[in-house]
Design a protein around this motif. Structure first.
Motif, PDB file in Angstrom:
ATOM      1  N   THR A 206      62.566  -1.861  21.289  1.00 17.01           N
ATOM      2  CA  THR A 206      61.194  -2.218  21.647  1.00 17.01           C
ATOM      3  C   THR A 206      60.264  -1.077  21.265  1.00 17.01           C
ATOM      4  OG1 THR A 206      61.938  -3.547  23.537  1.00 17.01           O
ATOM      5  CG2 THR A 206      59.621  -2.895  23.505  1.00 17.01           C
ATOM      6  N   LEU A 207      59.187  -1.428  20.582  1.00 17.38           N
ATOM      7  CA  LEU A 207      58.094  -0.492  20.323  1.00 17.38           C
ATOM      8  C   LEU A 207      56.875  -0.980  21.090  1.00 17.38           C
ATOM      9  CD1 LEU A 207      56.539   1.786  18.851  1.00 17.38           C
ATOM     10  CD2 LEU A 207      56.227   0.196  16.931  1.00 17.38           C
ATOM     11  N   ILE A 208      56.389  -0.165  22.016  1.00 17.28           N
ATOM     12  CA  ILE A 208      55.168  -0.479  22.763  1.00 17.28           C
ATOM     13  C   ILE A 208      54.044   0.369  22.198  1.00 17.28           C
ATOM     14  CG2 ILE A 208      54.028  -0.418  25.006  1.00 17.28           C
ATOM     15  CD1 ILE A 208      56.799  -0.679  26.308  1.00 17.28           C
ATOM     16  N   ASP A 209      53.018  -0.285  21.665  1.00 17.39           N
ATOM     17  CA  ASP A 209      51.874   0.469  21.159  1.00 17.39           C
ATOM     18  C   ASP A 209      50.746   0.452  22.183  1.00 17.39           C
ATOM     19  OD1 ASP A 209      50.230   1.868  19.097  1.00 17.39           O
ATOM     20  OD2 ASP A 209      49.001   0.085  19.443  1.00 17.39           O
ATOM     21  N   ALA A 210      50.378   1.653  22.641  1.00 15.37           N
ATOM     22  CA  ALA A 210      49.285   1.788  23.612  1.00 15.37           C
ATOM     23  C   ALA A 210      48.039   2.375  22.983  1.00 15.37           C
ATOM     24  CB  ALA A 210      49.739   2.663  24.785  1.00 15.37           C
ATOM     25  N   THR A 211      48.049   2.592  21.662  1.00 11.21           N
ATOM     26  CA  THR A 211      46.883   3.195  21.013  1.00 11.21           C
ATOM     27  C   THR A 211      45.823   2.168  20.650  1.00 11.21           C
ATOM     28  OG1 THR A 211      47.686   2.990  18.724  1.00 11.21           O
ATOM     29  CG2 THR A 211      48.423   4.920  19.992  1.00 11.21           C
ATOM     30  N   GLY A 212      46.252   0.964  20.291  1.00  7.89           N
ATOM     31  CA  GLY A 212      45.311  -0.031  19.791  1.00  7.89           C
ATOM     32  C   GLY A 212      44.866   0.234  18.364  1.00  7.89           C
ATOM     33  N   ILE A 213      45.510   1.201  17.699  1.00  3.46           N
ATOM     34  CA  ILE A 213      45.143   1.550  16.322  1.00  3.46           C
ATOM     35  C   ILE A 213      46.067   0.793  15.370  1.00  3.46           C
ATOM     36  CG2 ILE A 213      44.929   3.420  14.652  1.00  3.46           C
ATOM     37  CD1 ILE A 213      44.553   5.328  17.043  1.00  3.46           C
ATOM     38  N   PRO A 214      45.543  -0.134  14.582  1.00  4.79           N
ATOM     39  CA  PRO A 214      46.413  -0.975  13.739  1.00  4.79           C
ATOM     40  C   PRO A 214      47.344  -0.180  12.833  1.00  4.79           C
ATOM     41  CG  PRO A 214      44.202  -1.890  13.807  1.00  4.79           C
ATOM     42  CD  PRO A 214      44.126  -0.556  14.496  1.00  4.79           C
ATOM     43  N   SER A 215      46.885   0.934  12.274  1.00  6.12           N
ATOM     44  CA  SER A 215      47.736   1.693  11.363  1.00  6.12           C
ATOM     45  C   SER A 215      48.940   2.297  12.076  1.00  6.12           C
ATOM     46  CB  SER A 215      46.936   2.803  10.676  1.00  6.12           C
ATOM     47  OG  SER A 215      46.401   3.706  11.633  1.00  6.12           O
ATOM     48  N   VAL A 216      48.784   2.615  13.370  1.00  2.00           N
ATOM     49  CA  VAL A 216      49.902   3.149  14.145  1.00  2.00           C
ATOM     50  C   VAL A 216      50.998   2.096  14.273  1.00  2.00           C
ATOM     51  CG1 VAL A 216      50.621   4.010  16.414  1.00  2.00           C
ATOM     52  CG2 VAL A 216      48.477   4.815  15.388  1.00  2.00           C
ATOM     53  N   GLY A 228      64.406  -6.579  16.849  1.00  6.62           N
ATOM     54  CA  GLY A 228      63.661  -5.912  17.914  1.00  6.62           C
ATOM     55  C   GLY A 228      62.289  -6.535  18.124  1.00  6.62           C
ATOM     56  N   GLU A 229      61.473  -5.854  18.919  1.00 11.48           N
ATOM     57  CA  GLU A 229      60.168  -6.400  19.278  1.00 11.48           C
ATOM     58  C   GLU A 229      59.105  -5.298  19.252  1.00 11.48           C
ATOM     59  OE1 GLU A 229      60.575  -7.994  23.236  1.00 11.48           O
ATOM     60  OE2 GLU A 229      61.069  -6.041  24.117  1.00 11.48           O
ATOM     61  N   VAL A 230      57.876  -5.725  18.948  1.00 11.86           N
ATOM     62  CA  VAL A 230      56.706  -4.852  19.015  1.00 11.86           C
ATOM     63  C   VAL A 230      55.765  -5.446  20.057  1.00 11.86           C
ATOM     64  CG1 VAL A 230      54.692  -3.964  17.793  1.00 11.86           C
ATOM     65  CG2 VAL A 230      56.907  -4.086  16.634  1.00 11.86           C
ATOM     66  N   VAL A 231      55.427  -4.642  21.039  1.00  8.23           N
ATOM     67  CA  VAL A 231      54.557  -5.096  22.131  1.00  8.23           C
ATOM     68  C   VAL A 231      53.196  -4.433  21.967  1.00  8.23           C
ATOM     69  CG1 VAL A 231      54.231  -5.198  24.620  1.00  8.23           C
ATOM     70  CG2 VAL A 231      56.538  -5.407  23.662  1.00  8.23           C
ATOM     71  N   LEU A 232      52.171  -5.252  21.818  1.00  7.23           N
ATOM     72  CA  LEU A 232      50.808  -4.744  21.641  1.00  7.23           C
ATOM     73  C   LEU A 232      50.160  -4.605  23.014  1.00  7.23           C
ATOM     74  CD1 LEU A 232      49.712  -6.916  18.584  1.00  7.23           C
ATOM     75  CD2 LEU A 232      50.784  -4.658  18.597  1.00  7.23           C
ATOM     76  N   LEU A 233      50.193  -3.377  23.542  1.00  8.49           N
ATOM     77  CA  LEU A 233      49.612  -3.098  24.856  1.00  8.49           C
ATOM     78  C   LEU A 233      48.153  -2.683  24.734  1.00  8.49           C
ATOM     79  CD1 LEU A 233      49.791  -2.635  27.895  1.00  8.49           C
ATOM     80  CD2 LEU A 233      50.873  -0.417  27.430  1.00  8.49           C
ATOM     81  N   GLY A 234      47.847  -1.769  23.821  1.00  9.43           N
ATOM     82  CA  GLY A 234      46.461  -1.384  23.586  1.00  9.43           C
ATOM     83  C   GLY A 234      45.744  -2.462  22.796  1.00  9.43           C
ATOM     84  N   SER A 235      44.524  -2.791  23.201  1.00 13.30           N
ATOM     85  CA  SER A 235      43.760  -3.809  22.467  1.00 13.30           C
ATOM     86  C   SER A 235      43.422  -3.299  21.073  1.00 13.30           C
ATOM     87  CB  SER A 235      42.461  -4.132  23.209  1.00 13.30           C
ATOM     88  OG  SER A 235      42.735  -4.739  24.451  1.00 13.30           O
ATOM     89  N   PRO A 236      43.825  -4.035  20.013  1.00  3.91           N
ATOM     90  CA  PRO A 236      43.563  -3.557  18.654  1.00  3.91           C
ATOM     91  C   PRO A 236      42.069  -3.435  18.381  1.00  3.91           C
ATOM     92  CG  PRO A 236      45.217  -5.289  18.653  1.00  3.91           C
ATOM     93  CD  PRO A 236      44.618  -5.268  20.019  1.00  3.91           C
ATOM     94  N   ARG A 237      41.685  -2.264  17.851  1.00  4.35           N
ATOM     95  CA  ARG A 237      40.289  -2.011  17.495  1.00  4.35           C
ATOM     96  C   ARG A 237      40.243  -1.255  16.178  1.00  4.35           C
ATOM     97  NH1 ARG A 237      40.034  -0.783  23.289  1.00  4.35           N
ATOM     98  NH2 ARG A 237      38.736  -2.359  24.337  1.00  4.35           N
ATOM     99  N   GLY A 238      39.203  -1.510  15.418  1.00  3.92           N
ATOM    100  CA  GLY A 238      39.022  -0.796  14.163  1.00  3.92           C
ATOM    101  C   GLY A 238      39.576  -1.570  12.989  1.00  3.92           C
ATOM    102  N   GLU A 239      39.107  -1.202  11.809  1.00  2.57           N
ATOM    103  CA  GLU A 239      39.498  -1.879  10.575  1.00  2.57           C
ATOM    104  C   GLU A 239      40.762  -1.246  10.002  1.00  2.57           C
ATOM    105  OE1 GLU A 239      37.549  -2.239   6.175  1.00  2.57           O
ATOM    106  OE2 GLU A 239      36.235  -2.744   7.883  1.00  2.57           O
ATOM    107  N   PHE A 240      41.582  -2.079   9.369  1.00  4.04           N
ATOM    108  CA  PHE A 240      42.794  -1.581   8.722  1.00  4.04           C
ATOM    109  C   PHE A 240      42.956  -2.275   7.386  1.00  4.04           C
ATOM    110  CE2 PHE A 240      47.453  -2.119   8.008  1.00  4.04           C
ATOM    111  CZ  PHE A 240      47.742  -0.786   7.736  1.00  4.04           C
ATOM    112  N   GLN A 241      43.087  -1.470   6.335  1.00  3.00           N
ATOM    113  CA  GLN A 241      43.301  -2.001   4.996  1.00  3.00           C
ATOM    114  C   GLN A 241      44.788  -1.908   4.664  1.00  3.00           C
ATOM    115  OE1 GLN A 241      40.926  -3.384   3.111  1.00  3.00           O
ATOM    116  NE2 GLN A 241      39.291  -2.906   4.560  1.00  3.00           N
ATOM    117  N   GLY A 242      45.383  -3.015   4.326  1.00  2.00           N
ATOM    118  CA  GLY A 242      46.801  -3.008   3.998  1.00  2.00           C
ATOM    119  C   GLY A 242      47.248  -4.352   3.474  1.00  2.00           C
ATOM    120  N   ASN A 243      48.506  -4.429   3.121  1.00  2.00           N
ATOM    121  CA  ASN A 243      49.086  -5.651   2.588  1.00  2.00           C
ATOM    122  C   ASN A 243      49.716  -6.425   3.738  1.00  2.00           C
ATOM    123  OD1 ASN A 243      50.428  -7.675   1.289  1.00  2.00           O
ATOM    124  ND2 ASN A 243      51.381  -6.347  -0.257  1.00  2.00           N
ATOM    125  N   ILE A 244      49.118  -7.528   4.106  1.00  2.00           N
ATOM    126  CA  ILE A 244      49.621  -8.297   5.244  1.00  2.00           C
ATOM    127  C   ILE A 244      50.985  -8.907   4.941  1.00  2.00           C
ATOM    128  CG2 ILE A 244      48.525 -10.483   4.622  1.00  2.00           C
ATOM    129  CD1 ILE A 244      47.966 -10.891   7.618  1.00  2.00           C
TER     130      ILE A 244
END
Length: 336
Positions: A206-216, A228-244
């Motif tokens: 499990t990866l819990i992200d509490a930053t809300g930073i998409p690049s993280v 495994g699983e990724v849990v989005l705890l921090g509300s995502p904010r900000g722009e992220f450029q990448g290959n979806i």
């Protein structure tokens, strides 16, 4: 009666306003409370102060976690009396009239009052544990060791996981160590290898992200074990450029791990207990009270400052520009 409020008047503008009130109108199921302590939620409140949160219209009073003393009760309020201390989702103002429905709970008498507002942050953090599949013996990584991430790491440890706390800040890493987090890493170019070493090459379940930073989140995907699983705890904010497509392949393809993404916003559960739903915000809060009583959830290391409302500008400037030294910031209203 003199009421004092902290107000966001414009982007990055904080003021303290005093108003004279002859009285407050208290409804039948409402109470008038006087704040003792209110806690700043750094992520949410700085986002509001930036002017980028559409739901927060300036000028307005921020804040949503307080412990207060009841001053006056409405005619239909039962089970409480003047002088009781209560935990509620209160803003940064000295006096306020609030409803007794929703999150309105007697503060535990055997817990320091200034710990009580942290119940809200812990309840937010607990959502990541509720939605996860964390079990005894798992390896869990938590990115971002601010208030929410630190408490998510503590709660995942209580769930039986070996937790790896990850942050850029050495001060936050040291705080996590004080709170009993088993492993801590300063994020950087070797994080993947360090996680592989700690997990014997398997990665974290499990990866819990509490930053809300998409690049993280994107950078953390290679750390996650297969299925495994990724849990989005921090509300995502900000722009992220990448290959979806890369992101979708991590979800879709066995070769990438077939990773499951889960949202952990606190409002996914009902506020009050419901017979058809096991979890609720009120139940989570009561569980947190019990953890505080038993000192299983560490709060004191998280407190960096206890300030007076008149120091509001200092508080928000510190949280914005000196994140290493400003973390858990309380306003003390007791002598106002």
């Amino acid at each position: 009666m003199e009421n004092k409020k902290i107000i966001f008047t414009a982007p990055w503008q904080v003021e303290v306003e005093t108003e004279q009130r002859s009285s407050f109108k208290v409804g039948n199921k409402e109470v008038l409370v006087k704040k003792k302590y209110s806690l700043i939620s750094p992520g949410t409140e700085l986002a509001c102060l930036s002017g980028n949160e559409g739901w927060f219209q300036m000028p307005s009073v921020p804040g949503y976690s307080s412990v207060s003393e009841i001053i006056e009760l409405g005619e239909e309020v039962e089970g409480y009396q003047a002088g009781d201390h209560v935990f509620h989702y209160g803003d940064h103002s000295l006096y306020s009239v609030i409803s007794t429905s929703g999150i309105f709970l007697k503060a535990p008498s055997d817990v320091p009052l200034h710990w009580v507002p942290f119940t809200r942050m812990a309840s937010v953090a607990m959502t990541s544990i509720r939605v996860s599949n964390i079990e005894l013996g798992d390896h869990v990584a938590v990115t971002g060791l601010g208030l929410i991430g630190n408490m998510a790491a503590q709660l995942a440890s209580m769930q039986g996981a070996s937790v790896i706390g990850i942050d850029l800040s050495l001060n936050r890493i040291n705080t996590a160590k004080e709170c009993g987090i088993a492993y801590t890493l300063q994020s950087g170019s070797t994080t993947k290898e360090e996680i592989a070493e700690l997990t014997e090459g398997r990665g974290v379940s499990t990866l819990i992200d509490a930053t809300g930073i998409p690049s993280v989140v994107a950078n953390g995907l290679p750390w996650v074990a297969k299925y495994g699983e990724v849990v989005l705890l921090g509300s995502p904010r900000g722009e992220f450029q990448g290959n979806i497509t890369d992101l979708l392949n991590y979800i879709h393809l066995d070769g990438y791990g077939c990773i499951t993404f889960k949202g952990a916003h606190e409002w996914r559960y009902p506020v009050e207990p419901d017979v058809f739903v096991k979890h609720s915000l009120a139940r989570n809060s009561q569980i947190i009270f019990d953890l505080l009583r038993r000192k299983q959830l560490k709060i004191e290391p998280l407190i960096s400052h206890i300030l007076k409302p008149e120091q509001a500008v200092q508080a928000y400037e510190g949280l914005r520009n000196d994140k290493d030294h400003y973390q858990g910031v309380l306003f003390d209203w007791s002598e106002v």
